[in-house]
Design a protein around this motif. Sequence first.
Motif, PDB file in Angstrom:
ATOM      1  N   GLY A 132       0.800  -1.224   0.000  1.00 56.42           N
ATOM      2  CA  GLY A 132       0.000   0.000   0.000  1.00 56.42           C
ATOM      3  C   GLY A 132       0.827   1.266   0.000  1.00 56.42           C
ATOM      4  N   TYR A 133       2.165   1.093   0.075  1.00 54.46           N
ATOM      5  CA  TYR A 133       3.066   2.244   0.081  1.00 54.46           C
ATOM      6  C   TYR A 133       4.204   1.975  -0.900  1.00 54.46           C
ATOM      7  CZ  TYR A 133       0.449   2.909   4.369  1.00 54.46           C
ATOM      8  OH  TYR A 133      -0.569   3.041   5.281  1.00 54.46           O
ATOM      9  N   HIS A 134       4.964   2.988  -1.204  1.00 49.31           N
ATOM     10  CA  HIS A 134       6.096   2.813  -2.112  1.00 49.31           C
ATOM     11  C   HIS A 134       7.223   3.751  -1.726  1.00 49.31           C
ATOM     12  CE1 HIS A 134       3.779   6.122  -3.942  1.00 49.31           C
ATOM     13  NE2 HIS A 134       4.966   6.574  -4.354  1.00 49.31           N
ATOM     14  N   PHE A 135       8.433   3.322  -2.037  1.00 48.69           N
ATOM     15  CA  PHE A 135       9.601   4.172  -1.823  1.00 48.69           C
ATOM     16  C   PHE A 135       9.611   5.262  -2.889  1.00 48.69           C
ATOM     17  CE2 PHE A 135      13.970   5.136  -3.220  1.00 48.69           C
ATOM     18  CZ  PHE A 135      14.456   5.722  -2.060  1.00 48.69           C
ATOM     19  N   ALA A 136       9.766   6.510  -2.450  1.00 46.01           N
ATOM     20  CA  ALA A 136       9.773   7.629  -3.396  1.00 46.01           C
ATOM     21  C   ALA A 136      11.191   8.125  -3.679  1.00 46.01           C
ATOM     22  CB  ALA A 136       8.919   8.770  -2.860  1.00 46.01           C
ATOM     23  N   ARG A 137      12.000   8.327  -2.616  1.00 46.24           N
ATOM     24  CA  ARG A 137      13.337   8.897  -2.785  1.00 46.24           C
ATOM     25  C   ARG A 137      14.007   8.929  -1.409  1.00 46.24           C
ATOM     26  NH1 ARG A 137       9.517  12.584  -2.363  1.00 46.24           N
ATOM     27  NH2 ARG A 137       9.789  14.348  -0.932  1.00 46.24           N
ATOM     28  N   TRP A 138      15.300   9.222  -1.421  1.00 53.44           N
ATOM     29  CA  TRP A 138      16.015   9.546  -0.185  1.00 53.44           C
ATOM     30  C   TRP A 138      15.896  11.050   0.053  1.00 53.44           C
ATOM     31  CZ3 TRP A 138      17.397   5.432   2.569  1.00 53.44           C
ATOM     32  CH2 TRP A 138      17.587   4.221   1.906  1.00 53.44           C
ATOM     33  N   ASN A 139      16.116  11.476   1.269  1.00 49.51           N
ATOM     34  CA  ASN A 139      15.900  12.889   1.597  1.00 49.51           C
ATOM     35  C   ASN A 139      16.863  13.828   0.881  1.00 49.51           C
ATOM     36  OD1 ASN A 139      17.900  11.741   3.496  1.00 49.51           O
ATOM     37  ND2 ASN A 139      17.937  13.769   4.391  1.00 49.51           N
ATOM     38  N   ASP A 140      17.959  13.285   0.304  1.00 45.36           N
ATOM     39  CA  ASP A 140      18.867  14.139  -0.468  1.00 45.36           C
ATOM     40  C   ASP A 140      18.515  14.154  -1.950  1.00 45.36           C
ATOM     41  OD1 ASP A 140      19.622  11.588  -1.155  1.00 45.36           O
ATOM     42  OD2 ASP A 140      21.767  11.858  -0.740  1.00 45.36           O
ATOM     43  N   GLY A 141      17.366  13.549  -2.306  1.00 47.97           N
ATOM     44  CA  GLY A 141      16.897  13.570  -3.687  1.00 47.97           C
ATOM     45  C   GLY A 141      17.275  12.350  -4.504  1.00 47.97           C
ATOM     46  N   ASN A 142      18.206  11.550  -4.017  1.00 52.45           N
ATOM     47  CA  ASN A 142      18.609  10.345  -4.742  1.00 52.45           C
ATOM     48  C   ASN A 142      17.463   9.337  -4.754  1.00 52.45           C
ATOM     49  OD1 ASN A 142      19.834   7.525  -4.925  1.00 52.45           O
ATOM     50  ND2 ASN A 142      21.616   8.790  -5.378  1.00 52.45           N
ATOM     51  N   VAL A 143      17.239   8.683  -5.901  1.00 50.02           N
ATOM     52  CA  VAL A 143      16.114   7.744  -6.025  1.00 50.02           C
ATOM     53  C   VAL A 143      16.579   6.294  -6.173  1.00 50.02           C
ATOM     54  CG1 VAL A 143      14.570   9.487  -6.994  1.00 50.02           C
ATOM     55  CG2 VAL A 143      15.989   8.110  -8.534  1.00 50.02           C
ATOM     56  N   ASP A 144      17.887   6.041  -6.074  1.00 46.81           N
ATOM     57  CA  ASP A 144      18.385   4.669  -6.206  1.00 46.81           C
ATOM     58  C   ASP A 144      17.947   3.823  -5.009  1.00 46.81           C
ATOM     59  OD1 ASP A 144      19.667   5.464  -8.501  1.00 46.81           O
ATOM     60  OD2 ASP A 144      21.623   5.705  -7.551  1.00 46.81           O
ATOM     61  N   ASN A 145      17.484   2.620  -5.303  1.00 45.92           N
ATOM     62  CA  ASN A 145      17.094   1.694  -4.242  1.00 45.92           C
ATOM     63  C   ASN A 145      17.147   0.266  -4.789  1.00 45.92           C
ATOM     64  OD1 ASN A 145      16.122   0.805  -1.701  1.00 45.92           O
ATOM     65  ND2 ASN A 145      14.048   0.711  -2.527  1.00 45.92           N
ATOM     66  N   PRO A 146      18.115  -0.555  -4.321  1.00 44.34           N
ATOM     67  CA  PRO A 146      19.105  -0.231  -3.292  1.00 44.34           C
ATOM     68  C   PRO A 146      20.092   0.820  -3.779  1.00 44.34           C
ATOM     69  CG  PRO A 146      19.587  -2.340  -4.303  1.00 44.34           C
ATOM     70  CD  PRO A 146      18.236  -1.942  -4.815  1.00 44.34           C
TER      71      PRO A 146
END
Length: 228
Positions: A132-146
């Motif tokens: 029901g949720y999704h990873f959007a980004r890291w707080n420094d703007g980086n979107v890589d995951n992992p």
Amino acid sequence: NDSITDNPRTIVLTRDTTFTASFAIDKHSVATTSNNPTMGEAIGSGDFDYNSATYISAEAFTGYHFVQWSDGATANPRRIIVTQDTIFTAEFEVNGYTATITSNDETMGTVTGSGFYDYRTTLELSATAFYGYHFARWNDGNVDNPRTLVITQDTALTAIFEISSFTITVEAENAQMGSVSGSGNYSYLSQATIIATAATNYHFEQWSDGSTTNPRLINVTSDSVFVA
């Protein structure tokens, strides 16, 4: 005083003679070294008069720190009195840094990667969203995951999770018999109202899942299709 350097010296006496012995202060070498030249350097090597004072110092490179001299002394810079040939080895160690990895909302997802790491350790961070949720980004703007991170300082990063949206599709089995409303995109766990409106001389019977409620309130948890 006659420049002869033999000592002891044998002479043949032929007349009254005076000899003056010339003395000079001893010199001693001071050698400074590093236990690891990639971590830092030691300064202060040279030749010095006996009983003179001099200074030695240890300079760590970025990411490392001075611990002690090989004789256990920790003063840096360090004043020494020269009394003999001496070697001083500066002992350096790698710095350790803290990685603090957090979730902006622990009900939405979890993270991995927090810990204490040596300088220039390559660290892999990951953010795992709950349903029901999704990873959007890291707080420094980086979107890589992992995400791969090289540790060079204390680091704090927060994974930003957001609520997901699902599509509710509402259809009429026969558009001549009636119309429907309520289709759209809705946030997870929100409520959508779907309505079936029968045309003249027709009536609503049921939804495709057997429910007869109309209007009907839907708790949104996934993409769904409802046919009146």
